[in-house]
Design a protein around this motif. Structure first.
Motif, short mmCIF file in Angstrom:
data_model
loop_
_atom_site.label_atom_id
_atom_site.label_comp_id
_atom_site.label_asym_id
_atom_site.label_seq_id
_atom_site.Cartn_x
_atom_site.Cartn_y
_atom_site.Cartn_z
N PHE A 193 10.71 5.49 3.68
CA PHE A 193 10.51 6.41 2.56
C PHE A 193 11.75 6.33 1.67
O PHE A 193 12.70 7.07 1.84
N GLU A 194 11.71 5.40 0.74
CA GLU A 194 12.86 5.12 -0.11
C GLU A 194 12.97 6.11 -1.27
O GLU A 194 11.99 6.69 -1.68
N LEU A 247 12.07 11.11 4.84
CA LEU A 247 11.10 11.07 5.92
C LEU A 247 10.83 12.47 6.44
O LEU A 247 9.67 12.88 6.62
N MET A 248 11.88 13.23 6.68
CA MET A 248 11.73 14.59 7.20
C MET A 248 11.02 15.49 6.20
O MET A 248 10.26 16.38 6.58
N ASN A 295 18.98 4.71 6.48
CA ASN A 295 20.15 5.44 5.98
C ASN A 295 19.80 6.92 5.92
O ASN A 295 18.65 7.32 6.16
N GLU A 296 20.80 7.73 5.59
CA GLU A 296 20.59 9.18 5.60
C GLU A 296 19.60 9.64 4.53
O GLU A 296 18.84 10.59 4.74
N GLN A 297 19.57 8.98 3.38
CA GLN A 297 18.63 9.37 2.34
C GLN A 297 17.20 9.13 2.80
O GLN A 297 16.31 9.99 2.60
N GLU A 298 16.94 7.98 3.39
CA GLU A 298 15.59 7.71 3.89
C GLU A 298 15.23 8.66 5.03
O GLU A 298 14.06 9.05 5.16
N LYS A 299 16.21 9.06 5.82
CA LYS A 299 15.95 10.03 6.89
C LYS A 299 15.53 11.37 6.32
O LYS A 299 14.57 12.00 6.78
N LEU A 337 0.83 -1.20 0.00
CA LEU A 337 0.00 0.00 0.00
C LEU A 337 0.87 1.25 0.00
O LEU A 337 0.61 2.21 -0.72
N HIS A 338 1.89 1.24 0.83
CA HIS A 338 2.75 2.41 0.98
C HIS A 338 3.48 2.73 -0.33
O HIS A 338 3.56 3.89 -0.74
N THR A 339 4.00 1.73 -0.98
CA THR A 339 4.79 1.96 -2.19
C THR A 339 3.93 2.20 -3.43
O THR A 339 4.46 2.54 -4.49
#
Length: 220
Positions: free
Chosen positions: A219-220, A185-186, A178-182, A10-12
């Motif tokens: 959140f890829e 997300l933000m 990882n930092e990209q997903e962080k 669902l999310h993707t």
């Protein structure tokens, strides 16, 4: 405690432009509006939340998977902590006729506009102080809710979920690996307060004595 993923499909299925989300509108303003959890968050402009959270049957496949995984049966009691408009609870009653459901949410708008078939079983309440007796439910779920709490309230909510559930419990929270997903997300989230790695979430589960299953949204 097991990692069981019901929600990633669902999310993707939603495509996200993270930088546009961050830069198109003043983010502080949109966060302020979203945290009211009223019409704007649920059914207003997309920048403030869902952009219109309507029933479309997408939760049916999740309900079927949960019913099979946890062997849900008529007469058992299920609680959704942070049920929103209770679309999942409705689907569970369709998949398992005779299932007794209950839901609570901090948003009075969500409860007032919930799926009418299950609306009588819902109430406005706070996840840090669930209005139910100990061991009241055979299955307790909380999807995409607990990361919206501050740490002190997250602690209370996890303990409350453990308290009211007999055995089976399942929660989903947002996380990053990882930092990209962080960064993603933000950029994307509006109501989140707890931004933790999977390892940090595991620490919270141990700290509060949570014994149920879980999964993470990335959140890829």
């Amino acid at each position: 405690m097991s990692y069981i993923d019901f929600l990633t499909p669902l999310h993707t299925s939603t495509k996200r432009d993270y930088l546009k989300r961050m830069m198109e509108y003043p983010k502080a303003e949109t966060i302020t509006v979203a945290k009211r959890y009223d019409h704007e968050y649920w059914d207003g402009d997309r920048r403030f939340g869902y952009g219109g959270y309507k029933y479309d049957g997408r939760w049916r496949v999740v309900a079927e998977a949960m019913a099979e995984q946890y062997n849900l049966k008529p007469g058992q009691k299920v609680l959704d902590v942070g049920c929103g408009k209770a679309f999942l609870l409705y689907e569970l009653t369709q998949v398992v006729p005779g299932l007794e459901v209950a839901g609570m949410d901090i948003s009075s708008y969500a409860i007032e506009n919930a799926k009418e078939e299950v609306r009588p079983m819902l109430q406005v309440a706070d996840a840090t102080k669930l209005p139910y007796e100990d061991n009241s439910f055979d299955f307790v779920i909380s999807l995409n809710v607990l990361h919206n709490l501050y740490c002190q309230d997250l602690d209370k909510a996890l303990r409350e979920i453990e308290r009211v559930g007999k055995k089976n419990k399942y929660i989903v929270v947002e996380s990053y690996r990882n930092e990209q997903e962080k960064v993603n997300l933000m950029c994307w989230v509006l109501t989140g307060e707890c931004f933790f790695t999977p390892e940090e979430w595991e620490w919270w589960f141990q700290q509060t004595g949570y014994t149920g299953d879980h999964s993470f949204i990335y959140f890829e």
